[in-house]
Design a protein around this motif. Sequence first.
Motif, PDB file in Angstrom:
ATOM      1  N   ASP A  36      39.747  49.745  47.855  1.00  0.00           N
ATOM      2  CA  ASP A  36      39.276  48.531  46.256  1.00  0.00           C
ATOM      3  C   ASP A  36      39.252  47.899  46.746  1.00  0.00           C
ATOM      4  O   ASP A  36      39.895  46.551  46.033  1.00  0.00           O
ATOM      5  N   ARG A 283      43.849  41.652  33.772  1.00  0.00           N
ATOM      6  CA  ARG A 283      43.899  43.399  33.968  1.00  0.00           C
ATOM      7  C   ARG A 283      42.718  43.578  35.185  1.00  0.00           C
ATOM      8  O   ARG A 283      42.881  44.337  35.908  1.00  0.00           O
ATOM      9  N   LYS A 286      43.208  42.358  38.639  1.00  0.00           N
ATOM     10  CA  LYS A 286      43.716  43.260  39.010  1.00  0.00           C
ATOM     11  C   LYS A 286      43.729  44.617  40.076  1.00  0.00           C
ATOM     12  O   LYS A 286      43.840  44.802  40.288  1.00  0.00           O
ATOM     13  N   LYS A 287      43.107  45.445  39.170  1.00  0.00           N
ATOM     14  CA  LYS A 287      42.582  46.223  39.430  1.00  0.00           C
ATOM     15  C   LYS A 287      41.609  47.123  39.856  1.00  0.00           C
ATOM     16  O   LYS A 287      41.226  47.216  40.778  1.00  0.00           O
ATOM     17  N   ARG A 288      40.791  45.501  39.775  1.00  0.00           N
ATOM     18  CA  ARG A 288      39.402  44.966  40.933  1.00  0.00           C
ATOM     19  C   ARG A 288      40.258  44.506  42.409  1.00  0.00           C
ATOM     20  O   ARG A 288      39.092  45.160  43.320  1.00  0.00           O
TER      21      ARG A 288
END
Length: 303
Positions: A36, A283, A286-288
């Motif tokens: 990621d 959000r 942070k996910k990526r």
Amino acid sequence: MHKADFFTETLFSAMSTMHKDKPKQLNPLLPGYAFDVFLVSGLTPIEKGGVLDFIIDRPNGMKGYIINLTVKGKGKIFSGEHEFMVEPGDLLLFPPEAVHYYGRADDSEEWYHRWVYFRPRAYWADWLKWPHEVEKVGRITLPDQHLTDEFDTLFLDIEETHKEIRPMSEQLAMNLLERLLIRCYEQTSLADHVPMDHRILEACQILSASLSAEISIETLAEQVFLSPSRLAHLFREQVGVSIVRWREDQRIIRAKLLLQTTPMPVAVIGQQVGYDDQLYFSRVFKKRVGVSPSEYRKSASSL
């Protein structure tokens, strides 16, 4: 060349330090690593019977690209009718969603290969269309040892630059990767290349020039004189990911650069790259990226 024992010790050390309650593989050479990230590179030193002597099997491929160069020994790619071998001087390019199935060749005691996993910049598209493919995997064989040594050095420079403790290490590594891709492009016949459809290239340019705007696929299709369904199909076929995914990649790349190089508040940076809602931006980021925008800025400023 590093010794396999050193890598084995490093791998087991990484495994032993994983969080007990929420395990997360931190070593890209072992199964379970999430990839990621926007760039990660390394050397995989496979030796017969060693800790890395297993088949990589990803039937659904990956979200990014992987380019690799065999530097020692021999590897086996795929099985059955599509099976082929790679030896020193062989380059491979796995695009998004291409099947990954490879490991050490049965008749070889080892297979060492350098690799880079990455999310591409928009204008790299033509360099990522290699003319000779097997099951979507591009192949180039370097003609002599001099070129193999040059490419080996480029891979190593990318890895070492990315690991440097400096604010712009990822950007510098991406620049070296760009050089690598151009050199690969030069090693293939220009007559064999099918350039990217000019309408898809124009769509990429429109999106890049207006990252903060919410341009619908219908509007984008109208601007490049395609139907929405044809645009979506061609874009995925030629770029490797969907329009939405590609635009999100470009937004996060831009946000990371702004966080590193400007004092703009996180909310303003979010707006600059198309996210009016700061919480939603945080959000998605942070996910990526794995950390929040504030944490990313703090870690970058401490380098």
